[in-house]
Motif scaffolding. Structure first.
Motif, PDB file in Angstrom:
ATOM      1  N   GLN A   1      -7.550  11.098   1.774  1.00  0.00           N
ATOM      2  CA  GLN A   1      -8.335   9.865   1.705  1.00  0.00           C
ATOM      3  C   GLN A   1      -9.426  10.014   0.637  1.00  0.00           C
ATOM      4  OE1 GLN A   1      -8.636  11.281   5.287  1.00  0.00           O
ATOM      5  NE2 GLN A   1      -6.488  10.661   5.409  1.00  0.00           N
ATOM      6  N   LYS A   2      -9.060   9.721  -0.593  1.00  0.00           N
ATOM      7  CA  LYS A   2     -10.068   9.739  -1.647  1.00  0.00           C
ATOM      8  C   LYS A   2     -11.094   8.643  -1.365  1.00  0.00           C
ATOM      9  CE  LYS A   2      -7.314  11.775  -5.354  1.00  0.00           C
ATOM     10  NZ  LYS A   2      -6.807  11.615  -6.747  1.00  0.00           N
ATOM     11  N   ALA A   3     -12.359   8.973  -1.616  1.00  0.00           N
ATOM     12  CA  ALA A   3     -13.474   8.079  -1.316  1.00  0.00           C
ATOM     13  C   ALA A   3     -13.509   7.710   0.164  1.00  0.00           C
ATOM     14  CB  ALA A   3     -13.409   6.823  -2.165  1.00  0.00           C
ATOM     15  N   ASP A   4     -12.923   8.579   0.995  1.00  0.00           N
ATOM     16  CA  ASP A   4     -12.890   8.385   2.449  1.00  0.00           C
ATOM     17  C   ASP A   4     -12.208   7.080   2.849  1.00  0.00           C
ATOM     18  OD1 ASP A   4     -14.268  10.769   2.929  1.00  0.00           O
ATOM     19  OD2 ASP A   4     -16.202   9.773   2.625  1.00  0.00           O
ATOM     20  N   LEU A   5     -11.280   6.596   2.022  1.00  0.00           N
ATOM     21  CA  LEU A   5     -10.594   5.334   2.290  1.00  0.00           C
ATOM     22  C   LEU A   5      -9.152   5.584   2.687  1.00  0.00           C
ATOM     23  CD1 LEU A   5     -10.532   2.243   2.270  1.00  0.00           C
ATOM     24  CD2 LEU A   5      -9.929   2.349  -0.170  1.00  0.00           C
TER      25      LEU A   5
ATOM     26  N   ALA B   1      -8.270   1.426   9.916  1.00  0.00           N
ATOM     27  CA  ALA B   1      -8.917   2.212   8.870  1.00  0.00           C
ATOM     28  C   ALA B   1      -9.242   1.352   7.653  1.00  0.00           C
ATOM     29  CB  ALA B   1      -8.013   3.378   8.469  1.00  0.00           C
ATOM     30  N   VAL B   2      -8.367   0.404   7.345  1.00  0.00           N
ATOM     31  CA  VAL B   2      -8.637  -0.500   6.222  1.00  0.00           C
ATOM     32  C   VAL B   2      -9.921  -1.281   6.468  1.00  0.00           C
ATOM     33  CG1 VAL B   2      -7.822  -2.508   4.941  1.00  0.00           C
ATOM     34  CG2 VAL B   2      -6.211  -0.717   5.572  1.00  0.00           C
ATOM     35  N   LEU B   3     -10.083  -1.811   7.681  1.00  0.00           N
ATOM     36  CA  LEU B   3     -11.279  -2.569   8.011  1.00  0.00           C
ATOM     37  C   LEU B   3     -12.530  -1.696   7.992  1.00  0.00           C
ATOM     38  CD1 LEU B   3     -10.228  -5.007  10.878  1.00  0.00           C
ATOM     39  CD2 LEU B   3     -10.093  -5.314   8.413  1.00  0.00           C
ATOM     40  N   LYS B   4     -12.377  -0.420   8.345  1.00  0.00           N
ATOM     41  CA  LYS B   4     -13.515   0.491   8.361  1.00  0.00           C
ATOM     42  C   LYS B   4     -14.049   0.726   6.967  1.00  0.00           C
ATOM     43  CE  LYS B   4     -14.866   5.176   9.706  1.00  0.00           C
ATOM     44  NZ  LYS B   4     -14.385   6.464  10.273  1.00  0.00           N
ATOM     45  N   GLY B   5     -13.145   0.801   5.985  1.00  0.00           N
ATOM     46  CA  GLY B   5     -13.554   1.043   4.607  1.00  0.00           C
ATOM     47  C   GLY B   5     -13.735   2.519   4.315  1.00  0.00           C
TER      48      GLY B   5
ATOM     49  N   PHE C   1       0.825  -1.201   0.000  1.00  0.00           N
ATOM     50  CA  PHE C   1       0.000   0.000   0.000  1.00  0.00           C
ATOM     51  C   PHE C   1       0.866   1.259   0.000  1.00  0.00           C
ATOM     52  CE2 PHE C   1      -3.794  -2.243   2.291  1.00  0.00           C
ATOM     53  CZ  PHE C   1      -4.133  -2.852   1.094  1.00  0.00           C
ATOM     54  N   ARG C   2       1.956   1.245   0.766  1.00  0.00           N
ATOM     55  CA  ARG C   2       2.845   2.406   0.823  1.00  0.00           C
ATOM     56  C   ARG C   2       3.427   2.710  -0.564  1.00  0.00           C
ATOM     57  NH1 ARG C   2       5.392   4.995   4.839  1.00  0.00           N
ATOM     58  NH2 ARG C   2       4.749   3.421   6.344  1.00  0.00           N
TER      59      ARG C   2
ATOM     60  N   CYS D   1      -2.933   8.588  -2.357  1.00  0.00           N
ATOM     61  CA  CYS D   1      -4.354   8.962  -2.470  1.00  0.00           C
ATOM     62  C   CYS D   1      -5.195   8.419  -1.314  1.00  0.00           C
ATOM     63  CB  CYS D   1      -4.936   8.437  -3.781  1.00  0.00           C
ATOM     64  SG  CYS D   1      -4.177   9.134  -5.269  1.00  0.00           S
ATOM     65  N   HIS D   2      -4.672   7.396  -0.627  1.00  0.00           N
ATOM     66  CA  HIS D   2      -5.449   6.760   0.446  1.00  0.00           C
ATOM     67  C   HIS D   2      -4.581   6.584   1.689  1.00  0.00           C
ATOM     68  CE1 HIS D   2      -8.660   5.890  -2.423  1.00  0.00           C
ATOM     69  NE2 HIS D   2      -7.736   5.434  -3.254  1.00  0.00           N
TER      70      HIS D   2
END
Length: 455
Positions: free
Chosen positions: A44-48, A55-59, A31-32, A38-39
């Motif tokens: 956090q595009k699309a709040d992700l 935070a990943v689990l939250k979506g 991911f890094r 962008c995330h």
């Protein structure tokens, strides 16, 4: 034909991978490298936000990004594997390398572990085989005794073995031929008779649970299609149902022999009564050709599959929809029920071999590479990786055939047991004898091959 030497098969499936993939060690570095611009914590595009595990689990605003145990339905995985460049993430960049995508897939399938000390978020499931209560049938196992005289049509070359089935009680194998069905002694592998099927090409063959009735479905493409029931012992035609305008390409007989389900290019599953031949139900959720149909051994469910990868479970009596099984991304070629009715196996042209827990439709065991093709030297295109045929045995074992020209035997828990090469041509059908000792495969060259499970 001499039994072939059975060799161990060494295949690692997603469900049996030894390595534990974790967010901290394996996924966050990916991911890094590709996603955090962008995330991440700053944007956090699309709040992700993918910068931390919670935070990943939250979506994000589009709902959950990952679903433990279901990579194929996880929005994040869909985004990084999209075929369309305009839809695939990260945008306006090269796709994430395949090995890193595979790590993400294994992480999701393995239960979204944060660290090596974390527990999987996928609840443990009991996939063990529980033998159903043995059914008591009157009389000896049905074998052909006084079949009517019949001379099969003479052909310049054998037709592919499109359909095949093994009797659940007797050493008997039924194999499709041109406008007829061949009956083979499973012990000697010798032909002992044939049944005429003037309706056309037999595309599906099934035995009733008591072994006394043989169902043959098929027809003539773009002309006609129907299903015929034969008495195994005498070869007598018992009844015929369906009056299709195209050949029937999928069908099954209910365990109580009261219903016949059929399907084909019409995208509709039709269920008929065997007593009067009248239509009972029309099942209409499919969007493409119906490629496979199978009643559960307990008669409670009917599974149907189509050319687009869709699978549905219906109530075996009323025809009401029970579950939709969404995992395959290409045509489903085969469905098979385990005898305890707890597991349904499906195989498709996407290379997936799945054992479904039919209590809730969860893919309890997923093998993404059940029949991996061998890449020829100098060949750089995409290789076919389909699962073409499936058959369960009496102890929950599963026999599969694939486009890699291999026939493979799997344990009830999904472990690979043995592998056999179909040396003459592509294997199209598989069967296991009633005692689990004999394994059969019919191929595209018209040959029927036999192996034994004895070492």
């Amino acid at each position: 034909m001499r039994p072939l030497l059975l060799l161990p098969l060494l295949i690692t499936t997603a469900s049996a991978a030894d390595a534990v993939i974790t967010y901290d060690e394996h996924i966050k570095p990916i991911f890094r490298e590709h996603c955090l611009k962008c995330h991440g914590e700053d944007e956090q595009k699309a709040d992700l936000n993918l910068a931390n595990f919670t935070a990943v689990l939250k979506g994000g605003s589009g709902d959950k990004a990952v679903v433990a145990g279901r990579a194929s339905t996880s929005l994040l995985f869909k985004a990084i594997t999209a075929e369309d460049d305009a839809e695939r993430m990260p945008p306006k960049k090269a796709a994430i390398p395949a090995p890193q995508i595979e790590l993400i897939r294994q992480w999701i399938q393995g239960g979204l572990r944060e660290s090596s000390a974390s527990k999987s978020l996928v609840a443990a499931r009991d996939t063990s085989f529980k033998a159903a209560t043995a059914l008591n049938f009157d009389g000896p196992p049905p074998m052909p005794e006084s079949l009517p005289a019949f001379t099969p049509p003479q052909l310049k070359r054998p037709l592919p073995v499109i359909a095949m089935a093994a009797s659940p009680r007797a050493p008997l194998i039924a194999v499709a031929g041109h406008e007829h069905v061949r009956l083979l002694d499973a012990t000697t592998q010798q032909e002992i008779g044939a049944l005429p099927f003037p309706e056309g090409q037999p595309n599906v063959i099934r035995f009733s649970r008591d072994g006394r009735v043989l169902m043959v479905a098929g027809g003539k493409p773009v002309q006609s299609g129907s299903v015929v029931l034969f008495e195994v012992k005498s070869g007598k035609r018992l009844t015929s149902v369906g009056d299709e305008t195209d050949a029937v390409i999928s069908a099954d007989l209910s365990p109580d022999q009261k219903l016949i389900a059929l399907g084909g290019s019409g995208k509709i599953v039709k269920v008929y009564g065997t007593d009067d031949g009248k239509l009972r139900h029309k099942l209409t959720k499919h969007t493409d050709w119906i490629t496979a149909l199978a009643f559960s051994p307990d008669g409670k469910s009917l599974a149907s599959a189509d050319r687009a990868g869709g699978i549905h479970l219906w109530d075996g009596t009323s025809g009401g929809i029970l579950l939709t099984l969404a995992e395959h991304k290409a045509a489903v070629r085969a469905l098979a029920w385990r005898s305890d009715s707890h597991m349904l196996a499906s195989g498709g042209e996407d290379g997936l071999l799945i054992w479904w827990d039919t209590t809730d439709g969860w893919p309890a065991i997923t093998n993404t590479n059940a029949h991996p093709p061998v890449r020829p030297a100098g060949y750089y295109g995409k290789l076919p990786n389909g699962v073409l045929a499936l058959a369960f045995g009496p102890q929950g074992e599963l026999l599969s055939a694939g486009r890699d020209k291999q026939v493979r035997l799997w344990a009830a828990d999904g472990r690979a047991l043995k592998s056999f090469a179909s040396e003459t041509a592509l294997p199209l059908q598989t069967s296991i004898t009633f005692d689990g000792k004999g394994l059969f495969a019919g191929d595209a060259a018209g040959a029927v091959r036999f192996w034994t499970t004895a070492n």
